[in-house]
Scaffold this active site. Structure first.
Site, PDB file in Angstrom:
ATOM      1  N   CYS A  54       0.853  -1.177   0.000  1.00  0.00           N
ATOM      2  CA  CYS A  54       0.000   0.000   0.000  1.00  0.00           C
ATOM      3  C   CYS A  54       0.892   1.231   0.000  1.00  0.00           C
ATOM      4  O   CYS A  54       1.701   1.416   0.925  1.00  0.00           O
ATOM      5  CB  CYS A  54      -0.903  -0.014   1.228  1.00  0.00           C
ATOM      6  SG  CYS A  54      -2.040   1.397   1.320  1.00  0.00           S
ATOM      7  N   CYS A  81      -3.195  15.094   3.528  1.00  0.00           N
ATOM      8  CA  CYS A  81      -4.345  15.036   2.626  1.00  0.00           C
ATOM      9  C   CYS A  81      -5.257  16.222   2.918  1.00  0.00           C
ATOM     10  O   CYS A  81      -5.447  16.588   4.083  1.00  0.00           O
ATOM     11  CB  CYS A  81      -5.107  13.723   2.836  1.00  0.00           C
ATOM     12  SG  CYS A  81      -6.508  13.484   1.719  1.00  0.00           S
ATOM     13  N   GLY A 111      -3.119  10.359   1.447  1.00  0.00           N
ATOM     14  CA  GLY A 111      -3.342  11.246   0.309  1.00  0.00           C
ATOM     15  C   GLY A 111      -4.471  10.803  -0.596  1.00  0.00           C
ATOM     16  O   GLY A 111      -4.975   9.686  -0.508  1.00  0.00           O
ATOM     17  N   GLU A 112      -4.868  11.696  -1.481  1.00  0.00           N
ATOM     18  CA  GLU A 112      -5.887  11.447  -2.506  1.00  0.00           C
ATOM     19  C   GLU A 112      -5.165  11.285  -3.838  1.00  0.00           C
ATOM     20  O   GLU A 112      -4.676  12.259  -4.417  1.00  0.00           O
ATOM     21  CB  GLU A 112      -6.879  12.608  -2.554  1.00  0.00           C
ATOM     22  CG  GLU A 112      -7.794  12.663  -3.773  1.00  0.00           C
ATOM     23  CD  GLU A 112      -8.505  11.360  -4.092  1.00  0.00           C
ATOM     24  OE1 GLU A 112      -8.173  10.745  -5.131  1.00  0.00           O
ATOM     25  OE2 GLU A 112      -9.382  10.953  -3.311  1.00  0.00           O
ATOM     26  N   SER A 132      -7.431   3.979  -5.532  1.00  0.00           N
ATOM     27  CA  SER A 132      -8.629   4.367  -4.792  1.00  0.00           C
ATOM     28  C   SER A 132      -8.779   5.878  -4.765  1.00  0.00           C
ATOM     29  O   SER A 132      -7.801   6.599  -4.581  1.00  0.00           O
ATOM     30  CB  SER A 132      -8.542   3.837  -3.359  1.00  0.00           C
ATOM     31  OG  SER A 132      -9.637   4.279  -2.584  1.00  0.00           O
ATOM     32  N   SER A 176     -14.132   5.349  -2.594  1.00  0.00           N
ATOM     33  CA  SER A 176     -14.480   5.468  -1.179  1.00  0.00           C
ATOM     34  C   SER A 176     -15.831   6.164  -1.091  1.00  0.00           C
ATOM     35  O   SER A 176     -15.922   7.378  -1.276  1.00  0.00           O
ATOM     36  CB  SER A 176     -13.413   6.282  -0.447  1.00  0.00           C
ATOM     37  OG  SER A 176     -12.193   5.577  -0.427  1.00  0.00           O
ATOM     38  N   ILE A 177     -16.877   5.396  -0.819  1.00  0.00           N
ATOM     39  CA  ILE A 177     -18.232   5.945  -0.858  1.00  0.00           C
ATOM     40  C   ILE A 177     -18.748   6.266   0.552  1.00  0.00           C
ATOM     41  O   ILE A 177     -19.213   7.365   0.809  1.00  0.00           O
ATOM     42  CB  ILE A 177     -19.178   5.003  -1.644  1.00  0.00           C
ATOM     43  CG1 ILE A 177     -20.508   5.685  -1.918  1.00  0.00           C
ATOM     44  CG2 ILE A 177     -19.348   3.668  -0.965  1.00  0.00           C
ATOM     45  CD1 ILE A 177     -21.394   4.932  -2.905  1.00  0.00           C
ATOM     46  N   HIS A 178     -18.708   5.310   1.469  1.00  0.00           N
ATOM     47  CA  HIS A 178     -18.902   5.501   2.910  1.00  0.00           C
ATOM     48  C   HIS A 178     -20.271   6.034   3.343  1.00  0.00           C
ATOM     49  O   HIS A 178     -20.493   6.232   4.542  1.00  0.00           O
ATOM     50  CB  HIS A 178     -17.809   6.393   3.483  1.00  0.00           C
ATOM     51  CG  HIS A 178     -16.420   5.921   3.210  1.00  0.00           C
ATOM     52  ND1 HIS A 178     -16.052   4.593   3.346  1.00  0.00           N
ATOM     53  CD2 HIS A 178     -15.302   6.575   2.796  1.00  0.00           C
ATOM     54  CE1 HIS A 178     -14.759   4.457   3.026  1.00  0.00           C
ATOM     55  NE2 HIS A 178     -14.297   5.637   2.683  1.00  0.00           N
ATOM     56  N   ASN A 197     -11.355   2.091  11.866  1.00  0.00           N
ATOM     57  CA  ASN A 197     -10.272   2.043  12.828  1.00  0.00           C
ATOM     58  C   ASN A 197     -10.413   3.176  13.832  1.00  0.00           C
ATOM     59  O   ASN A 197     -10.782   4.302  13.469  1.00  0.00           O
ATOM     60  CB  ASN A 197      -8.915   2.176  12.110  1.00  0.00           C
ATOM     61  CG  ASN A 197      -8.595   0.959  11.286  1.00  0.00           C
ATOM     62  OD1 ASN A 197      -8.301  -0.097  11.817  1.00  0.00           O
ATOM     63  ND2 ASN A 197      -8.681   1.096   9.971  1.00  0.00           N
TER      64      ASN A 197
END
Length: 361
Positions: free
Chosen positions: A116, A123, A173-174, A205, A228-230, A305
């Protein structure tokens, strides 16, 4: 490069050797009066032999090595911390040449080693449940600084004759706010003369940078896309993810539909479950209605988390399974992300946040 990306670019005196694609090296050797095959040799030293200095490139003439030293730097990733979890996860905290810190994680799976990587120092997207946003955005990474994370991970795996088999661009980061550097990174990663990672073994992502979802759809790659919808609606998503105010939910869904129509590939929708916030049965039902527009959609349910600076709590285990069952009853494929590295703060941004508390960057 757009205005947002250029604003956050690092001010390097020299480019990094990893900032160049093979095509860039071919142009560079031509411009410097060198034989064309030298580009392939340089690339081989960087990604196959994985050396860390120009002096180690012993089949290059000394004059060429000296010119490389004058014009390029190797990326400096100073290892501040290196933790190994009981499940095999390895987390690095690296310091960059300007003193900023980033994280990189190696995750062990039955099918191989996944890394990763981080794409920005901090960010600016501001997701309210994420440690990566603490302190805001400092700057973008160059493509070379992103690549160096994979090289560092591979050098560690070389000790046990293993290799990086997949990459997820889900670190700090994005990625789509550092789009050009990320695409250059990907070009090197998939090159057969580079690390030669299969395109379908790489996932990028995004929190929903709509214009660059369209750009990515038009790139004609086989690289996976995760969103990433959430949340299942505008109101809740705007509370959790301020980026939704810039690119509203309906615009995001429309961009995702364009991606699927253009590429024929499925999208993974990441959904972090937060106790009492977005994890109720009605949220699952509403999410299922939204995602019925995507016959191949896959939902990755992520138990949130704990971050000391945030107030969210984890969804109870039984409620997680209930949420999954509701989606599957509505014919939406859903899995629960397996936790890795929880004993070493391996979740995105946690280690850097602790480092920043000590007064570091």
């Amino acid at each position: 490069m757009n205005e947002i990306e250029s604003r956050w670019q690092p001010k390097n005196e020299k480019p990094y050797v990893y900032d160049f694609t093979l095509e860039d090296w071919q142009q560079w050797v031509k411009d410097n009066g060198e034989a064309g095959f030298r580009a392939g040799q340089i690339f081989d030293w960087l990604y196959v032999k994985r050396v860390s200095s120009f002096d180690a490139m012993t089949n290059l003439p000394k004059a060429l090595r000296d010119r490389l030293k004058e014009q390029f730097d190797f990326v400096t990733l100073t290892e501040v911390a290196h933790y190994r979890s009981k499940d095999g996860t390895v987390k690095f905290l690296f310091e960059l040449s300007d003193g900023n810190a980033i994280e990189t994680v190696i995750m062990k799976h039955s099918y191989g080693n996944s890394i990763c990587v981080t794409t920005q120092v901090g960010c600016r997207v501001g997701c309210t449940f994420c440690a990566s946003t603490l302190g805001g955005l400092k700057r973008n990474l160059t493509s070379g600084e992103i690549i160096a994370q994979v090289v560092k991970a591979q050098q560690l795996l070389d000790e046990t004759q293993e290799r990086v088999s997949s990459i997820v661009i889900m670190g700090i980061g994005e990625p789509f706010e550092n789009y050009d550097a990320v695409m250059k990174f990907l070009k090197v990663m998939i090159h057969p003369k580079g690390l030669n990672i299969g395109q379908r073994h790489i996932t990028v992502s995004t929190s929903g940078i709509v214009p660059n979802i369209y750009r990515f759809a038009d790139e004609d790659t086989q690289i996976n896309l995760a969103i990433s919808i959430h949340a299942p609606n505008d109101e809740l998503r705007s509370k959790l993810m301020p980026v939704n105010r810039r690119y509203p939910f309906a615009e995001l869904i429309e961009a995702c539909q364009y991606y699927v129509a253009k590429t024929g590939r499925r999208i993974t929708f990441e959904y972090a479950l937060m106790g009492g916030v977005n994890d109720q049965a009605e949220h699952a039902e509403e999410l299922a209605k939204v995602l019925k527009a995507f016959p191949m959609a896959h939902v990755n349910l992520i138990p949130v988390n704990f971050v000391s600076e945030r107030n969210y709590v984890r969804t109870p285990r039984n409620d997680i399974f209930t949420f999954q069952r509701i989606l599957e009853r509505n014919k939406i494929n859903a899995t629960i992300r397996r936790e890795q590295g929880s004993d070493i703060a391996a979740a995105c941004g946690q280690l850097r946040a602790k480092h920043m508390e000590s007064g570091a960057r």
